[in-house]
Design an enzyme around this catalytic site. Structure first.
Site, PDB file in Angstrom:
ATOM      1  N   ALA A 151       6.181  40.141 -40.125  1.00  0.00           N
ATOM      2  CA  ALA A 151       7.479  40.756 -39.942  1.00  0.00           C
ATOM      3  C   ALA A 151       7.078  42.202 -39.929  1.00  0.00           C
ATOM      4  O   ALA A 151       8.165  42.410 -39.130  1.00  0.00           O
ATOM      5  CB  ALA A 151       9.044  39.973 -40.714  1.00  0.00           C
ATOM      6  N   SER A 156       0.010  40.736 -44.581  1.00  0.00           N
ATOM      7  CA  SER A 156      -1.331  40.944 -44.528  1.00  0.00           C
ATOM      8  C   SER A 156      -2.128  42.006 -45.013  1.00  0.00           C
ATOM      9  O   SER A 156      -2.973  41.530 -46.052  1.00  0.00           O
ATOM     10  CB  SER A 156      -1.813  40.188 -42.705  1.00  0.00           C
ATOM     11  OG  SER A 156      -1.703  41.797 -41.609  1.00  0.00           O
ATOM     12  N   ASP A 200      -2.510  50.226 -41.009  1.00  0.00           N
ATOM     13  CA  ASP A 200      -2.254  49.017 -42.241  1.00  0.00           C
ATOM     14  C   ASP A 200      -2.719  49.096 -43.852  1.00  0.00           C
ATOM     15  O   ASP A 200      -1.572  48.476 -45.223  1.00  0.00           O
ATOM     16  CB  ASP A 200      -1.537  47.833 -41.413  1.00  0.00           C
ATOM     17  CG  ASP A 200      -0.779  46.950 -40.701  1.00  0.00           C
ATOM     18  OD1 ASP A 200      -0.056  48.615 -40.066  1.00  0.00           O
ATOM     19  OD2 ASP A 200       0.154  46.725 -40.238  1.00  0.00           O
TER      20      ASP A 200
HETATM   21  N1  LIG Z   1       2.112  35.824 -49.178  1.00  0.00           N
HETATM   22  C1  LIG Z   1       1.494  35.794 -48.845  1.00  0.00           C
HETATM   23  N2  LIG Z   1       1.348  34.815 -48.518  1.00  0.00           N
HETATM   24  C2  LIG Z   1      -0.175  34.354 -47.466  1.00  0.00           C
HETATM   25  N3  LIG Z   1      -0.824  34.934 -46.010  1.00  0.00           N
HETATM   26  C3  LIG Z   1       0.182  35.540 -45.915  1.00  0.00           C
HETATM   27  C4  LIG Z   1       0.611  36.291 -47.247  1.00  0.00           C
HETATM   28  N4  LIG Z   1       1.456  37.671 -46.945  1.00  0.00           N
HETATM   29  C5  LIG Z   1       0.914  37.733 -45.594  1.00  0.00           C
HETATM   30  N5  LIG Z   1      -0.375  36.774 -45.514  1.00  0.00           N
HETATM   31  C6  LIG Z   1      -0.498  36.658 -43.690  1.00  0.00           C
HETATM   32  O1  LIG Z   1      -1.165  37.365 -43.149  1.00  0.00           O
HETATM   33  C7  LIG Z   1      -0.341  37.137 -41.671  1.00  0.00           C
HETATM   34  C8  LIG Z   1       0.571  37.576 -41.062  1.00  0.00           C
HETATM   35  O2  LIG Z   1       0.026  38.261 -40.745  1.00  0.00           O
HETATM   36  P1  LIG Z   1       0.598  38.900 -39.553  1.00  0.00           P
HETATM   37  O3  LIG Z   1      -0.122  40.736 -39.091  1.00  0.00           O
HETATM   38  O4  LIG Z   1       1.189  38.629 -38.559  1.00  0.00           O
HETATM   39  O5  LIG Z   1       2.115  39.992 -39.746  1.00  0.00           O
HETATM   40  P2  LIG Z   1       2.313  41.641 -40.998  1.00  0.00           P
HETATM   41  O6  LIG Z   1       0.756  41.373 -41.914  1.00  0.00           O
HETATM   42  O7  LIG Z   1       3.290  40.868 -41.487  1.00  0.00           O
HETATM   43  O8  LIG Z   1       3.089  42.557 -39.904  1.00  0.00           O
HETATM   44  P3  LIG Z   1       2.163  43.398 -39.742  1.00  0.00           P
HETATM   45  O9  LIG Z   1       0.582  43.288 -39.173  1.00  0.00           O
HETATM   46  O10 LIG Z   1       2.868  43.948 -37.718  1.00  0.00           O
HETATM   47  O11 LIG Z   1       2.596  44.486 -39.672  1.00  0.00           O
HETATM   48  C9  LIG Z   1       0.425  35.509 -41.684  1.00  0.00           C
HETATM   49  O12 LIG Z   1       0.631  34.278 -41.044  1.00  0.00           O
HETATM   50  C10 LIG Z   1      -0.492  35.361 -43.390  1.00  0.00           C
HETATM   51  O13 LIG Z   1      -1.503  34.008 -43.024  1.00  0.00           O
HETATM   52  C1  LIG Z   2       0.583  46.422 -33.705  1.00  0.00           C
HETATM   53  C2  LIG Z   2       0.086  47.522 -34.912  1.00  0.00           C
HETATM   54  O1  LIG Z   2      -0.799  49.173 -34.145  1.00  0.00           O
HETATM   55  C3  LIG Z   2       0.568  48.081 -36.085  1.00  0.00           C
HETATM   56  C4  LIG Z   2       0.601  46.044 -36.567  1.00  0.00           C
HETATM   57  O2  LIG Z   2       1.272  46.638 -38.093  1.00  0.00           O
HETATM   58  C5  LIG Z   2      -1.156  47.024 -34.895  1.00  0.00           C
HETATM   59  C6  LIG Z   2      -2.998  48.422 -35.676  1.00  0.00           C
HETATM   60  O3  LIG Z   2      -2.041  48.637 -35.493  1.00  0.00           O
HETATM   61  O4  LIG Z   2      -3.759  47.188 -35.368  1.00  0.00           O
END
Ligand SMILES: Nc1ncnc2c1ncn2[C@@H]1O[C@H](COP(=O)(O)OP(=O)(O)OP(=O)(O)O)[C@@H](O)[C@H]1O
Ligand SMILES: C[C@@](O)(CCO)CC(=O)[O-]
Length: 408
Positions: A151, A156, A200
């Site tokens: 989200a 991740s 991140d």
């Molecule tokens: N608690 C968890 N258990 C298992 N897999 C997870 C968990 N948290 C994250 N993941 C993995 O990370 C992926 C999400 O990564 P993504 O980078 O798309 O989203 P995010 O890290 O929440 O957002 P952003 O990178 O924009 O901050 C999920 O599809 C899953 O594979």
């Molecule tokens: C969209 C992005 O800039 C941030 C994701 O949290 C991707 C990255 O920095 O790797």
């Protein structure tokens, strides 16, 4: 009964993050400002006494409970040069090919979130533990999280940082330096995102407020300011990799216009850092400074919308915030996911309450939280005296591990 090599379990936790500024522009070398959240992911890695090398993955957030045979993977990691102290010496692509071959048949029916998580965790486990003198043996990796997955709150990275910290603690016998944890988590983030900036994992590992520019050491900011935000989960699903690809595709079509927009995002981040520094140095007159910060959040959101990564739900959140006199921006990769609403200390409590009600009535999830707080933490040390029980082979469910939030 003979004790399993290096028996024991370690739990480590790491926070999610929000980007105050710099999403997408950070990928192209501009400054980002990130703050960690009080919401965390905890990973427990337990050595199991099973006769055969294998990994059990217990990942309730992505509805995966899988057992994967791992003897070939441990061998492949050693052949790829795995050494826990040296993430950059590993032949990343070679190990990843071995992970993918292992999962090829098994993961055919899995969804993308399950496959991404399994690839990341198997890669990390093999990379960090393969050179252990007694070998990694059988492992159980269990993950619990307070973060919405995928989200924009760095779920991740929190997964990668907490797993790297637990594996390194198990391998090295002492809690690893946050830089080493962050470097392993970065290798892991590369698996799903291709070319992540690294912001991140740095924010999650270091905690607090972090200034980040690609290719430079992350800078922990010693600012005496804790921003209060409404963290709004629009519940519109998206994948970071798809949003990053969308910006790259737009840049290929309109290089000059997109580069100018990305550069403007960088200038906004620089200006916001100055305002935050002023807020920290002289809290008096903070009303104007919070207003300036709100203006910069708004500008950053509009620039991101120009890059094509907003979403109608994110625009809706921003419009509702504006109706209540507050500034908001999308945070993370956009395309759905989270927005943040800035709540200055002098904000009228009734208005904030009314905004929260309006957001919830629209179906969004709202968390009222203070940004900053602890980065990665190791909670348990391996208990070598813990005589493993044969019944462990039967894959009974894990005991839940309590997760403490650091603030909010
Ligand atoms: N608690 C968890 N258990 C298992 N897999 C997870 C968990 N948290 C994250 N993941 C993995 O990370 C992926 C999400 O990564 P993504 O980078 O798309 O989203 P995010 O890290 O929440 O957002 P952003 O990178 O924009 O901050 C999920 O599809 C899953 O594979
Ligand atoms: C969209 C992005 O800039 C941030 C994701 O949290 C991707 C990255 O920095 O790797």
């Amino acid at each position: 009964m003979a004790r399993a090599p290096g028996a024991g379990a370690v739990t480590a936790s790491a926070p999610g993050k929000v980007l105050l500024h710099g999403e997408h522009s950070v990928v192209f070398g501009h400054r980002a400002l990130a703050a960690c959240l009080g919401l965390r992911t905890a990973t427990t890695v337990a050595r199991r006494p099973a006769a055969a090398a294998r990994v059990r993955l217990c990942l309730p957030a992505v509805a995966l409970d899988a057992r994967v045979p791992a003897a070939g993977l441990w061998r492949a990691a050693r052949d790829a040069g795995a050494a826990w102290r040296h993430p950059r010496r590993l032949d990343h692509e070679r190990l990843l090919r071995a992970v993918d071959e292992l999962l090829a048949a098994r993961a055919a029916a899995w969804g993308g979130a399950q496959r991404d998580a399994a690839r990341a965790l198997l890669y990390l486990a093999a990379a960090v533990l393969a050179d252990a003198p007694d070998g990694p043996g059988a492992l159980r990796v269990s993950v619990r999280s307070e973060l919405a997955v995928g989200a924009g709150a760095g779920s991740s990275a929190a997964l990668a940082v907490s797993a790297a910290a637990a594996l390194l603690r198990l391998r090295a016998g002492a809690a690893a330096d946050a830089r080493l944890v962050s470097a392993w988590a970065f290798s892991c983030e590369r698996i799903a995102h291709g070319a992540p900036s690294g912001v991140d994992n740095a924010a999650s590992a270091f905690g607090g407020l972090v200034a980040f520019r690609r290719g430079e050491e992350p800078r922990a900011l010693a600012l005496r300011v804790r921003l209060r935000v409404l963290l709004v989960d629009t519940r519109a699903a998206r994948r970071t990799s798809a949003q990053v690809a969308r910006v790259a595709e737009r840049r290929a079509r309109w290089p000059a216009a997109v580069d100018a927009t990305l550069q403007a995002c960088g200038h906004v981040a620089d200006a916001a850092l100055e305002v935050l520094q002023q807020l920290s140095d002289a809290p008096g007159g903070s009303g104007e400074r919070y207003a300036a910060l709100g203006e910069l959040w708004d500008a950053n959101h509009c620039l991101l919308a120009a890059l094509g990564v907003s979403h109608r739900a994110l625009e809706h959140v921003r419009a509702l915030a504006a109706e209540h006199g507050l500034a908001a921006k999308l945070t993370g990769a956009g395309g759905g996911g989270y927005a943040i609403v800035l709540v200055p200390p002098a904000a009228d409590a009734a208005r904030v309450r009314a905004l929260r009600d309006a957001l919830e009535a629209a179906g969004y999830l709202v968390t009222d939280t203070l940004l900053g707080g602890d980065g990665v933490r190791v909670h348990d040390t391996p208990d070598e005296s813990d005589e493993p029980d044969e019944s462990d082979e039967s894959d009974e469910p894990d005991e839940p591990v309590a997760l403490e939030a650091t603030d909010s």
